[in-house]
Design a protein around this motif. Structure first.
Motif, PDB file in Angstrom:
ATOM      1  N   ASN A  40       1.157  -0.652  -0.243  1.00  0.00           N
ATOM      2  CA  ASN A  40      -0.407  -0.161   0.252  1.00  0.00           C
ATOM      3  C   ASN A  40       0.994   1.377   0.056  1.00  0.00           C
ATOM      4  O   ASN A  40       0.399   2.134  -0.655  1.00  0.00           O
ATOM      5  N   LYS A  41       2.021   1.012   0.718  1.00  0.00           N
ATOM      6  CA  LYS A  41       3.315   2.107   0.505  1.00  0.00           C
ATOM      7  C   LYS A  41       3.744   2.253  -0.619  1.00  0.00           C
ATOM      8  O   LYS A  41       3.751   2.906  -0.640  1.00  0.00           O
ATOM      9  N   ASP A  44       0.806   4.106  -2.915  1.00  0.00           N
ATOM     10  CA  ASP A  44       0.711   5.803  -3.116  1.00  0.00           C
ATOM     11  C   ASP A  44       2.147   6.541  -3.346  1.00  0.00           C
ATOM     12  O   ASP A  44       1.857   7.497  -3.999  1.00  0.00           O
ATOM     13  N   ARG A  48       1.931   9.171  -5.838  1.00  0.00           N
ATOM     14  CA  ARG A  48       2.492  10.581  -5.983  1.00  0.00           C
ATOM     15  C   ARG A  48       3.545  11.021  -6.451  1.00  0.00           C
ATOM     16  O   ARG A  48       3.694  12.279  -7.248  1.00  0.00           O
TER      17      ARG A  48
END
Length: 112
Positions: A40-41, A44, A48
């Motif tokens: 998930n990180k 993300d 970004r």
């Protein structure tokens, strides 16, 4: 008697709360949960990074337009550029050599 019941209930509630907290933390530290959190990180971070790249591209286009306006490059007077010549002539009137536009490969890995 009331005092003992109060403290017994408070102790039981604190035990249930602590047990719930510990179990929740243990579930977060399982390998599957850690892998999911890392994925998930990473997703993300990718989003970004993509947004940053799009912002940079928009800024570059805007700045290029500003520079083109400042230098007068965006206001073309001629509608079309002349066509590229296909053959060039070299020599005097009696002896003319025709050289065609050929492309040369500068790739060192090609067989010559």
């Amino acid at each position: 008697m009331f005092r003992r019941t109060f403290w017994f209930t408070a102790g039981a509630a604190a035990g249930v709360w602590a047990t719930t907290k510990v179990n929740r933390k243990l579930r977060q530290l399982t390998p599957e949960s850690l892998a999911a959190q890392a994925a998930n990180k990473a997703i993300d971070a990718g989003h970004r990074l993509k947004e940053f790249a799009l912002d940079v591209r928009d800024g570059m286009a805007q700045r290029e337009a500003e520079l083109g306006d400042a230098l007068g490059l965006n206001h073309r007077t001629d509608a079309e550029l002349p066509a590229q010549r296909g053959i060039a002539a070299i020599g005097n009137d009696k002896q003319i050599k025709y050289i065609e536009n050929t492309t040369y490969s500068y790739n060192r890995n090609e067989d010559h």
